[in-house]
Design a protein around this motif. Structure first.
Motif, mmCIF file in Angstrom:
data_model
loop_
_atom_site.group_PDB
_atom_site.id
_atom_site.type_symbol
_atom_site.label_atom_id
_atom_site.label_comp_id
_atom_site.label_asym_id
_atom_site.label_seq_id
_atom_site.Cartn_x
_atom_site.Cartn_y
_atom_site.Cartn_z
ATOM 1 N N LEU A 317 -45.357 5.235 29.334
ATOM 2 C CA LEU A 317 -45.796 6.411 28.952
ATOM 3 C C LEU A 317 -46.889 6.274 27.974
ATOM 4 O O LEU A 317 -46.887 5.573 26.808
ATOM 5 C CB LEU A 317 -44.778 7.347 28.623
ATOM 6 C CG LEU A 317 -43.655 7.834 29.456
ATOM 7 C CD1 LEU A 317 -42.616 8.619 28.830
ATOM 8 C CD2 LEU A 317 -44.074 8.358 30.786
ATOM 9 N N ILE A 318 -48.290 6.760 28.255
ATOM 10 C CA ILE A 318 -49.206 6.493 27.150
ATOM 11 C C ILE A 318 -49.421 8.061 26.847
ATOM 12 O O ILE A 318 -50.149 8.780 27.525
ATOM 13 C CB ILE A 318 -50.468 6.002 27.810
ATOM 14 C CG1 ILE A 318 -50.144 4.703 28.466
ATOM 15 C CG2 ILE A 318 -51.526 5.837 26.718
ATOM 16 C CD1 ILE A 318 -51.120 3.796 29.183
ATOM 17 N N LEU A 357 -49.926 4.929 22.349
ATOM 18 C CA LEU A 357 -50.597 5.938 21.915
ATOM 19 C C LEU A 357 -52.226 5.892 22.380
ATOM 20 O O LEU A 357 -52.927 4.922 21.966
ATOM 21 C CB LEU A 357 -50.811 6.235 20.489
ATOM 22 C CG LEU A 357 -49.134 6.670 19.886
ATOM 23 C CD1 LEU A 357 -49.769 6.695 18.256
ATOM 24 C CD2 LEU A 357 -48.982 8.104 20.617
ATOM 25 N N ASP A 358 -52.597 6.757 23.118
ATOM 26 C CA ASP A 358 -54.242 6.862 23.334
ATOM 27 C C ASP A 358 -55.019 7.479 22.009
ATOM 28 O O ASP A 358 -54.438 8.243 21.632
ATOM 29 C CB ASP A 358 -54.580 7.523 24.731
ATOM 30 C CG ASP A 358 -56.065 7.575 25.020
ATOM 31 O OD1 ASP A 358 -56.563 6.463 25.548
ATOM 32 O OD2 ASP A 358 -56.865 8.578 24.605
ATOM 33 N N PRO A 386 -48.158 0.221 20.192
ATOM 34 C CA PRO A 386 -49.340 -0.105 20.540
ATOM 35 C C PRO A 386 -50.480 0.982 20.689
ATOM 36 O O PRO A 386 -49.880 1.887 21.287
ATOM 37 C CB PRO A 386 -49.133 -1.014 21.852
ATOM 38 C CG PRO A 386 -47.739 -1.473 21.749
ATOM 39 C CD PRO A 386 -47.116 -0.350 20.934
ATOM 40 N N LEU A 387 -51.655 0.613 20.497
ATOM 41 C CA LEU A 387 -52.709 1.704 20.843
ATOM 42 C C LEU A 387 -53.410 1.382 22.074
ATOM 43 O O LEU A 387 -53.998 0.137 22.284
ATOM 44 C CB LEU A 387 -53.499 1.850 19.446
ATOM 45 C CG LEU A 387 -52.731 2.283 18.140
ATOM 46 C CD1 LEU A 387 -53.726 2.361 17.037
ATOM 47 C CD2 LEU A 387 -51.809 3.419 18.448
ATOM 48 N N GLN A 388 -53.951 2.460 22.624
ATOM 49 C CA GLN A 388 -55.028 2.509 23.730
ATOM 50 C C GLN A 388 -56.233 2.799 23.212
ATOM 51 O O GLN A 388 -56.378 4.150 22.738
ATOM 52 C CB GLN A 388 -54.381 3.097 25.011
ATOM 53 C CG GLN A 388 -55.670 3.266 25.893
ATOM 54 C CD GLN A 388 -54.958 3.684 27.239
ATOM 55 O OE1 GLN A 388 -54.639 3.035 27.936
ATOM 56 N NE2 GLN A 388 -55.246 5.149 27.562
ATOM 57 N N ILE A 389 -57.279 2.008 22.801
ATOM 58 C CA ILE A 389 -58.547 2.570 22.189
ATOM 59 C C ILE A 389 -59.375 2.940 23.241
ATOM 60 O O ILE A 389 -59.614 2.567 24.058
ATOM 61 C CB ILE A 389 -58.989 1.341 21.465
ATOM 62 C CG1 ILE A 389 -57.974 0.970 20.415
ATOM 63 C CG2 ILE A 389 -60.226 1.797 20.615
ATOM 64 C CD1 ILE A 389 -58.310 -0.524 19.815
ATOM 65 N N ASP A 390 -59.754 4.350 22.918
ATOM 66 C CA ASP A 390 -60.463 5.146 24.106
ATOM 67 C C ASP A 390 -61.586 5.827 23.502
ATOM 68 O O ASP A 390 -61.749 6.805 22.833
ATOM 69 C CB ASP A 390 -59.401 6.176 24.287
ATOM 70 C CG ASP A 390 -59.893 7.160 25.476
ATOM 71 O OD1 ASP A 390 -60.973 7.156 25.899
ATOM 72 O OD2 ASP A 390 -59.218 8.308 25.721
ATOM 73 N N THR A 391 -62.709 4.845 24.010
ATOM 74 C CA THR A 391 -64.209 5.317 23.636
ATOM 75 C C THR A 391 -65.125 4.790 24.784
ATOM 76 O O THR A 391 -64.873 3.670 25.285
ATOM 77 C CB THR A 391 -64.666 4.634 22.299
ATOM 78 O OG1 THR A 391 -65.971 5.252 21.990
ATOM 79 C CG2 THR A 391 -64.235 3.122 22.088
ATOM 80 N N MET A 409 -54.934 -1.927 24.128
ATOM 81 C CA MET A 409 -55.092 -1.527 25.345
ATOM 82 C C MET A 409 -56.526 -1.170 25.407
ATOM 83 O O MET A 409 -56.884 -0.187 24.437
ATOM 84 C CB MET A 409 -54.300 -0.572 26.004
ATOM 85 C CG MET A 409 -54.093 -0.636 27.464
ATOM 86 S SD MET A 409 -52.588 0.213 27.956
ATOM 87 C CE MET A 409 -52.804 0.624 29.539
ATOM 88 N N ILE A 410 -57.665 -1.376 26.134
ATOM 89 C CA ILE A 410 -58.943 -0.985 25.791
ATOM 90 C C ILE A 410 -59.298 -0.029 27.088
ATOM 91 O O ILE A 410 -59.208 -0.214 28.335
ATOM 92 C CB ILE A 410 -59.808 -2.483 26.346
ATOM 93 C CG1 ILE A 410 -59.404 -3.324 25.030
ATOM 94 C CG2 ILE A 410 -61.305 -1.900 26.033
ATOM 95 C CD1 ILE A 410 -60.240 -4.827 25.167
ATOM 96 N N ASN A 411 -59.762 1.048 26.776
ATOM 97 C CA ASN A 411 -59.772 2.214 27.654
ATOM 98 C C ASN A 411 -61.258 2.248 27.400
ATOM 99 O O ASN A 411 -61.658 3.363 26.483
ATOM 100 C CB ASN A 411 -59.012 3.467 27.338
ATOM 101 C CG ASN A 411 -59.109 4.533 28.479
ATOM 102 O OD1 ASN A 411 -59.637 4.194 29.404
ATOM 103 N ND2 ASN A 411 -58.431 5.516 28.198
ATOM 104 N N SER A 412 -62.313 2.189 28.312
ATOM 105 C CA SER A 412 -62.304 1.669 29.746
ATOM 106 C C SER A 412 -63.396 0.932 29.886
ATOM 107 O O SER A 412 -64.348 1.074 29.298
ATOM 108 C CB SER A 412 -61.839 2.911 30.670
ATOM 109 O OG SER A 412 -62.893 3.530 30.709
ATOM 110 N N VAL A 413 -63.206 0.119 31.021
ATOM 111 C CA VAL A 413 -64.391 -0.518 31.799
ATOM 112 C C VAL A 413 -64.371 0.237 33.120
ATOM 113 O O VAL A 413 -63.545 0.832 33.511
ATOM 114 C CB VAL A 413 -64.120 -2.118 31.784
ATOM 115 C CG1 VAL A 413 -63.377 -2.349 32.929
ATOM 116 C CG2 VAL A 413 -65.440 -2.696 31.993
ATOM 117 N N SER A 414 -65.739 -0.042 33.801
ATOM 118 C CA SER A 414 -65.783 0.423 35.196
ATOM 119 C C SER A 414 -66.516 -0.262 36.022
ATOM 120 O O SER A 414 -66.768 -1.655 35.395
ATOM 121 C CB SER A 414 -66.505 1.822 35.178
ATOM 122 O OG SER A 414 -67.975 1.653 34.904
#
Lengths: 802, 199
Positions: A317-318, A357-358, A386-391, A409-414
């Motif tokens: 769960l994030i 956590l995002d 742990p963190l999900q870095i969202d930018t 966690m790296i949020n995000s690539v496309s």
């Protein structure tokens, strides 16, 4: 021969202790051993030679504490140069026929990094970098980072080594009896971070004997795909008849280390208390042990500064709540740099049971690079998820990843080329699990198959950057079913295909699916359920949503992941019973207005936070917010404040009431047009440079806020110019400075001096354990306040004069 | 000269003492439950570590030398009167108490204050146990020990912390560090000197 080639076939033997041998040669208490490289070169050379003669392939130079914090740059260069020369001389003299290398030894700086110390991460990187560059210049064969007991400092050293050399890098940490580093990391967390950043070998040294380190070594062998290092102490030192002896003798040491070589350790030596005899016996005892092949583990995980979160059968769960999108209060908090608000949002999601956590703090009119860095550092100071870095800003991403303590966690690539070119190099350098969105220059494809095609292209591009498949997690994008009735079906199919055809993990932002529909939670919970059935590994979700949590707990119970259904039962027992609480409180509402007033007053005086908030929420339905403040909150605060001044109320009680009042104010703020941001008198507060105590400052801040001041909290260890800058910017009429140490009072004096020059209008009130009236006068403060209430009274006086 | 380390079990919590550190001098029954919650939250996360060594005392006119430590502090001189040797030690209850304080500073300043007080009581208790260990051990050899004395007491300069940290190798032995302004991290830590002399 290349050391890594050698290592792929053979056991690599290291050297043993240095410090204990130097003491035997006469190194005095408090004398810096690194200096002996130049003053006692022959002694050092002989120790190295004895280790090579004993069978060591690698000796570590005598440079454990060789850094700019202890030596001038000229002396540092001399020390590193002679240290490497000494090792080279030892190779020339040694009779050993085994291949030999020289490792530049790097130990911890002895300083604690922020936030629990005062040493800045980049200063640590720069300190290590200088030593690394010297090691490269004078011809070390590899870099050996060792005895690190803090994960963030380990990261700083590894980063410095990577950025300043192409040499192989070995990283070894010191674990305590509890199997953790001093600052809390377990082996799985360290493996995740160090592998992600590209260390060549990792493991453990110092602190304990081989047997006591066995369980830690086993964890390394379980999680790591790299060769494992074991360099234990000869047990613990004991005084026997006035002599120091270590309690693990050479034969026992050799036998225990050999056993662990048999289990998979590939790099072995000794630390404190071990001698060339220990190494010779270990080499001999393990001569016939066949090296165990280092297997690739394919574990998809992220880590914090304490633990790793592994993606597998159980859904991850994030928490999505640290994100300003659509949240007025959050936006306001970001604009006013109210970090505590973000922290509370993090903590309450943690309490709901999320695993990651995002963190998204992007707003058009704030400096996202700075804000994201601050948010990540502050969250990691107090929350161990742990963190999900969202930018979407690669610069903000890099700044945050650099400081992140663990593997993020790296949020995000496309699938867009530009995105991959920006993000993959960052993932390669800092490590991380990359969330990859299955969209490209042409947008989001309609069918599942087309999304899988994009996923394939992303994997191919990642490979070019040296990023492994296990470090990519796909988000095949949940779209809104109210816009396209087949949207969810295709996403679900894509989840299944990515899992079965590509063997990759998936994550979904669940709530998009229900956009525009009533009672969105119902749809979200059902969609989550279906996605889990397709093999979804993780969800970015709202942990306050009961439907989502119901799905999570029942899925685990139904999938055999919840022993005895314990967690499910725990969850079920805490579900609210059909709005009973609301019904019970109804009758009270019928009583008179005065009754309400005293009830809220009572709650505040007794310090009952939840009750104060609930009562305020009830009152506000019928009464003007400002009149609640005037007739209930302020009088209650006064009762407690006066009680404190008269010593009838103690500090913890004053604070409990203040917290209750703050809870009531939060309700009022949420119900006032414009958030209740009336033109309040501003008050700037800070703990001065060099001082990291902030509890007193925080107490004063809380009480001031309740008395209607708009407090700008600059934090702790704040430089004079930052304080002056803020006072000038906000034209604050009063500033509060705190210092707890005699050594930081000069910083307070300097701050006051600068304030007098740049902001002559501003009054300065000072406080803190070491201060008194006399001291305050001497450094030129306007007021010494002995406690929070006295500060409030003074601030009120200044406000009234204005 | 060898530096030894000792790891202790948690000493019993003294609630009255904790409340005293939090500024409560009377009986406040309503704080008891909250305090217990705080103790429960942190008790398993604390460590009780001490590193120490013995240094002989040399007197040189009005100066006093303990290994590489040289000082003319009158207060220390007085404290060590009749002592031929000293036990120099550093003690810490670890970084987790700092984490608890920081976490609750964002959530509840009341709890932050109580954690602060718990930390103060914990480190004092740890020093107390170590102190009485040394006293007992030295008494067996027929020696007395002086009360413990720290840099920053009286005229003994705080700057001595740098020497103490070098001698004891605190970062490596017990994970204790010293920063530029001579503050220790973790914050709930103590260094001190105990004198040893003939009875």
């Amino acid at each position: 021969m290349n050391i890594l080639d050698f290592l792929s076939r053979d056991i690599l033997y290291l050297d043993g202790g240095m410090g204990t041998l130097l003491q035997a040669e006469g190194l005095g208490a408090g004398e810096l051993p690194e200096r002996w490289n130049t003053t006692h070169a022959e002694v050092i050379k002989k120790i190295h030679r004895d280790y090579y003669d004993a069978g060591s392939n690698v000796v570590n130079t005598n440079t454990f504490g060789a850094n700019r914090l202890k030596f001038s740059s000229e002396e540092l260069e001399q020390i590193v140069r002679s240290a490497i020369d000494n090792a080279r001389g030892a190779i020339a003299q040694s009779k050993g026929t085994q291949p030999k290398w020289i490792a530049l030894d790097i130990g911890p700086t002895g300083r604690m990094l922020k936030p629990y110390g005062d040493f800045d991460f980049e200063d640590a990187v720069a300190t290590f970098a200088e030593t690394v560059r010297l090691g490269v210049k004078y011809g070390a064969d590899l870099i050996f980072i060792e005895t690190m007991s803090d994960s963030l400092e380990t990261k700083a050293a590894l980063l410095a080594a990577k950025e300043n050399s192409d040499l192989p890098i070995f990283v070894s940490n010191a674990y305590g009896e509890d199997g953790k580093l001093m600052t809390g990391a377990d082996p799985a967390a360290m493996v995740a971070m160090l592998e992600g950043m590209g260390a060549d070998a990792i493991g453990v040294n110092c602190s304990l004997g081989p047997k006591a380190l066995k369980s830690v070594v086993e964890e390394y062998l379980k999680y790591s795909s790299l060769p494992i290092i074991l360099k234990p102490n000869a047990g613990l030192p004991k005084a026997v008849n006035g002599k120091t002896v270590y309690d693990v003798l050479p034969e026992e040491f050799a036998a225990e280390v050999s056993e662990l070589i048999g289990r998979g350790v590939r790099i072995a030596g000794g630390c404190c208390g071990t001698t060339p005899e220990y190494i010779a016996k270990t080499v001999k005892a393990s001569a016939n042990v066949i090296p165990v092949k280092t297997e690739k583990k394919n574990i998809t995980c992220v880590s914090s500064y304490t633990h790793a979160v592994v993606f597998g059968d159980s859904p991850i769960l994030i928490g999505e709540r640290i994100n300003p999108t659509g949240k007025k209060r959050f936006k306001e908090a970001l604009k006013s740099r109210d970090i505590d608000y973000i922290l509370r949002e993090g903590i309450s999601q943690e309490e709901k049971g999320v695993h990651i956590l995002d963190v998204n703090v992007g707003l058009p009119d704030i400096d996202e690079v700075e804000m994201l860095k601050t948010a990540v550092c502050e969250l990691q100071a107090i929350i161990d998820l742990p963190l999900q870095i969202d930018t979407s800003d690669p610069m903000a991403m890099e700044t945050a990843l650099r400081r992140y303590n663990g593997k993020a966690m790296i949020n995000s690539v496309s699938g867009k080329q530009e995105s991959m070119e920006a993000i993959f190099p960052l993932a390669k350098k800092y490590g991380g699990l990359v969330v990859a969105l299955t969209l490209d220059e042409k947008g989001i494809p309609e069918t599942a198959e087309e999304r899988v095609d994009i996923a394939r292209r992303i994997l191919a591009e990642a490979e070019k950057h040296g990023i492994d498949k296990k470090d990519i997690i796909f988000d095949p994008l949940a779209l809104t079913i109210s816009a396209d009735k087949n949207a969810a079906k295709e996403t679900l199919r894509a989840v299944g295909l990515i899992r079965t055809e590509l063997g990759c993990h998936t994550s979904l932002g669940i709530s998009n699916v229900s956009f525009g529909l009533p009672e969105r939670d119902i749809i979200n919970g059902a969609f989550f359920d279906l996605a889990l059935g397709q093999g979804l590994s993780a969800a970015i979700m709202n942990p306050y949503s009961q439907e989502m949590m119901k799905t999570y707990y029942s899925y685990r119970a139904l999938s055999g992941l919840d022993d005895n259904c314990t967690e499910y039962i725990g969850f079920a027992s805490e579900l609210p019973k059909e709005s009973v609480s609301v019904a019970a409180e109804k009758p009270k509402e019928a009583s008179s207005n005065e009754g309400h007033a005293s009830e809220l007053q009572g709650a505040i005086i007794k310090g009952l936070k939840d009750q104060a908030a609930n009562l305020t929420a009830e009152l506000i339905k019928n009464i003007e917010p400002l009149s609640i403040v005037q007739t209930d909150i302020i009088p209650a605060l006064d009762v407690v404040g006066v009680g404190f001044e008269n010593k009838r109320v103690y500090l913890p009680q004053l604070l409990m009431s203040a917290e209750a009042a703050k809870a009531a104010f939060e309700v009022i703020k949420a119900n006032m047009p414009g958030g209740g941001a009336a033109d309040k008198c501003s008050f700037v507060i800070a703990t001065v440079k060099g001082d990291i105590h902030d509890i007193g400052k925080n107490i004063v801040k809380l009480i001031l806020e309740n008395y209607g001041f708009s407090v700008t909290d600059l934090g702790r260890d704040v430089s004079p110019d930052t304080i002056v800058e803020e006072v000038v910017r906000s034209h604050a009429p009063v500033v509060g400075l705190s210092a707890l140490m005699t050594t930081t009072v000069p910083a307070m004096e300097e701050t006051i001096k600068q304030l007098r020059k740049a902001a002559p209008w501003c009054r300065v009130v000072v406080g803190g354990a070491v201060l008194n009236q006399e001291y305050a006068d001497a450094i030129g403060a306007d007021k010494y306040a002995k406690d929070a209430m006295e500060t409030v009274r003074y601030a009120e006086q200044v406000r009234n004069e204005a | 000269m060898t530096v030894y380390t000792k790891v202790y079990d948690a000493p019993p919590f003294n609630k009255k003492e904790i409340l005293r550190y939090a500024g409560v001098t009377g009986d406040v029954a309503e704080l008891d439950e909250l305090l217990q919650t705080c103790i429960d939250e942190v008790s398993k996360r604390l460590t009780y570590k001490v590193c120490y060594c013995e240094l002989p005392v040399k007197r040189n006119n009005d100066r006093i030398e303990l290994g590489p430590i040289v000082t003319s502090s009158k207060a220390l001189l007085k404290n060590l009167s009749g002592c031929h040797s000293t036990v120099l030690f550093a003690a810490t209850v670890g970084v987790e108490i700092d984490r608890a304080i920081a976490r609750h500073s964002a959530l509840s300043p009341t709890k932050a204050l109580l954690f602060q007080a718990i930390g103060a009581e914990r480190i004092e208790s740890l020093c107390g146990i170590f102190d009485s260990d040394i006293k007992e051990e030295k008494a067996r050899s027929g020696y007395f020990t002086s009360s413990r004395f720290s840099a920053g007491y009286g005229d003994l300069p705080l700057e001595l912390q740098r020497d103490i940290f070098t001698i004891l190798d605190c970062p490596r032995k017990i994970g204790l560090t010293l920063n530029d302004s001579l503050l220790m991290s973790p914050s709930k830590s103590v260094t001190a000197i105990i004198g040893v002399g003939n009875k």
